[in-house]
Design a protein around this motif. Structure first.
Motif, PDB file in Angstrom:
ATOM      1  N   ASN A 159       2.473  -1.407   3.945  1.00 17.53           N
ATOM      2  CA  ASN A 159       3.915  -1.472   4.194  1.00 17.53           C
ATOM      3  C   ASN A 159       4.520  -0.080   4.312  1.00 17.53           C
ATOM      4  O   ASN A 159       4.088   0.867   3.639  1.00 17.53           O
ATOM      5  CB  ASN A 159       4.609  -2.238   3.063  1.00 17.53           C
ATOM      6  CG  ASN A 159       4.082  -3.652   2.943  1.00 17.53           C
ATOM      7  OD1 ASN A 159       4.225  -4.444   3.857  1.00 17.53           O
ATOM      8  ND2 ASN A 159       3.462  -3.962   1.801  1.00 17.53           N
ATOM      9  N   SER A 196       8.447   2.032   4.645  1.00 19.47           N
ATOM     10  CA  SER A 196       9.910   2.036   4.696  1.00 19.47           C
ATOM     11  C   SER A 196      10.384   3.478   4.682  1.00 19.47           C
ATOM     12  O   SER A 196       9.783   4.338   4.034  1.00 19.47           O
ATOM     13  CB  SER A 196      10.508   1.263   3.521  1.00 19.47           C
ATOM     14  OG  SER A 196      10.228   1.907   2.294  1.00 19.47           O
ATOM     15  N   GLU A 205      11.780  -0.389   8.505  1.00 17.36           N
ATOM     16  CA  GLU A 205      10.685  -0.970   7.737  1.00 17.36           C
ATOM     17  C   GLU A 205       9.696  -1.645   8.676  1.00 17.36           C
ATOM     18  O   GLU A 205      10.078  -2.182   9.720  1.00 17.36           O
ATOM     19  CB  GLU A 205      11.207  -1.992   6.721  1.00 17.36           C
ATOM     20  CG  GLU A 205      12.115  -1.406   5.664  1.00 17.36           C
ATOM     21  CD  GLU A 205      12.559  -2.459   4.657  1.00 17.36           C
ATOM     22  OE1 GLU A 205      12.271  -3.660   4.894  1.00 17.36           O
ATOM     23  OE2 GLU A 205      13.181  -2.081   3.647  1.00 17.36           O
ATOM     24  N   SER A 246       5.164  -3.158   8.760  1.00 18.13           N
ATOM     25  CA  SER A 246       3.888  -3.318   8.069  1.00 18.13           C
ATOM     26  C   SER A 246       2.760  -3.364   9.089  1.00 18.13           C
ATOM     27  O   SER A 246       2.976  -3.704  10.260  1.00 18.13           O
ATOM     28  CB  SER A 246       3.884  -4.588   7.215  1.00 18.13           C
ATOM     29  OG  SER A 246       4.072  -5.729   8.034  1.00 18.13           O
TER      30      SER A 246
END
Length: 455
Positions: free
Chosen positions: A395, A397, A424, A426
């Protein structure tokens, strides 16, 4: 204020030209190189601190010297090293016999890169056993160190411990040195020589000031070996002169030549470099050629030992991508179009840089190693990457918009790429094998590269 994200955590072997080698210089028993990120690297013999890492330990793989990333020029000489930064400052380290490093003293060695003076317009440097000459961007010629044979060119035989301007001309363009002599080209295409003529012209006479060689005005490239010289004219012809005991002049004989002679009839020579009793050169098609003394397999022709010397230019392999060349003592280095270094020849102190001390008689690739840069100005917490190590999903961000994410394996192959345009995102690693990967995150014009481990 816009910040440039430059933290590079183990940027290991991203095998692209942009992350690899920019320039090379093969010295007597050590090597210097600059990567495309401006970092300085050295390897080989270090008994005179010529690597510049503050130790006298030999290195058989490239070692980064310091963390500066603004190096633009290096010269590896006779146990001495020289570098110029983007700001035009000159830096020296290694052996300082006869004051050849220009520091104002005759201390035995300088262990790490040390700035010489305050001038900010240095262009290039070349050294003999105990003397050094250099050019500035204003076309002036400078010299220092041993002057027993007039090799400094100031019309004396008095040693100089700091850079001393030679004459008043401002049209010097290219410089080279041998053991006790110096060579140069001017912007008008003329060729000049000074210092000892012993072994070069078959006599022990010397010149204490630069003297013009012939009257031609179309000299273009220049190379200086220990006792022989090579040059290319603007018409693409190749010329050599001096000692020829092992065929290093390339004329098919072992006869010493007192003036430049043309080598063959080819008119497509591009670059030339002279090592210890051998010569390497490239043609316009970037083919690589070598001839002369083949000690340790330095000619790269797959042979070495007795009766392996070559007396005429002979093509090395069939590749047409030899972009930059440098002949050292008994090892030679080439940078290919892909930005990688290849080396051949003697390797007794690791001067090839392939991680061994075994001589090579064919060109062998040298890896691209991770750089540590000095201009880190990024707060790590601003970009969150988790979990690390990972099992499946990684992930991301960031306070700014992430525009793209790319994943590379340690062979430099891109295995995943994703366009994001969000704060954000992933990446699913489920299809990748366990191991270490490099993740490049792009945010506008900013790039950050980090290492992640997949279990």
């Amino acid at each position: 204020m816009k910040r440039t994200i430059t933290l590079l955590l183990l940027l290991l072997s991203l095998q692209t030209f942009a992350q690899c080698w920019q320039s090379i210089s093969a010295g007597d028993y050590h090597s210097l190189a600059i990567k495309n990120d401006g970092t300085l690297w050295a390897w080989g013999r270090n008994t005179s601190y010529e690597i510049g890492d503050g130790t006298d330990v030999n290195r058989n793989i490239p070692k980064q010297i310091g963390t500066a990333n603004n190096w633009v020029y290096v010269h590896a000489g006779y146990s001495s090293s020289y570098g110029i930064k983007a700001d035009g400052t000159l830096w020296v380290w290694g052996a300082n016999g006869s004051g050849k490093l220009g520091t104002g003293n005759t201390n035995w060695v300088i262990a790490t890169p040390t700035q010489i003076g305050t001038a900010t317009n240095w262009l290039s440097v070349s050294d003999g056993w105990y003397h050094t000459i250099a050019l500035k961007t204003d076309g002036t010629l400078w010299a220092w160190g041993d002057n027993e044979y007039g090799q400094l060119g100031d019309n004396t035989t008095v040693d100089k411990l700091t850079p001393t301007q030679i004459g008043s001309a401002t049209n010097w363009q290219t410089i080279e040195t041998g053991i006790y002599h110096s060579l140069a080209l001017k912007t008008d295409g003329t060729l000049w020589f000074w210092g000892s003529r012993f072994n070069i012209y078959g006599t022990s006479t010397q010149n204490n000031i630069p003297i013009q060689i012939g009257t031609d005005t179309n000299w273009f490239k220049l190379a200086g070996g220990q006792h022989h010289c090579a040059a290319i004219k603007t018409d693409g012809t190749l010329w050599t002169w001096g000692e020829n005991s092992t065929g290093q002049l390339g004329d098919g004989t072992t006869i010493y030549r007192t003036t430049p002679i043309q080598v063959g009839t080819a008119t497509d020579w591009l670059d030339v470099s002279a090592g210890t009793r051998y010569t390497i050169a490239t043609k316009n098609n970037l083919s690589l050629w070598s001839w002369g003394y083949n000690y340790g397999g330095v000619l790269g022709l797959g042979t070495s030992g007795n009766n392996s010397d070559v007396y005429i230019p002979t093509q090395v392999g069939t590749s047409l991508d030899s972009n930059k060349i440098s002949g050292g003592g008994y090892h030679a280095l080439v940078i290919n179009n892909d930005g990688f270094i290849r080396g051949t020849g003697s390797n007794v102190v690791g001067q090839i840089g392939d991680g061994t001390y075994v001589q090579k008689n064919v060109y062998t690739y040298i890896s691209c190693y991770p750089s540590v840069l000095s201009h880190e100005n990024f707060v790590i917490n601003e970009l969150k990457i988790y979990p690390n190590p990972i099992i499946d999903v990684l992930n991301f961000s960031f306070e700014k918009e992430i525009t793209a994410v790319s994943i590379y394996n340690l062979l430099g192959q891109e295995v995943i790429t994703k366009t994001v345009n969000s704060n954000e995102t992933s990446i699913n690693f489920a299809g990748l094998t366990a191991g270490t990967y490099l993740v490049k995150i792009t945010s506008g014009n900013e790039i950050k590269t980090v290492k992640v481990i997949k279990n």
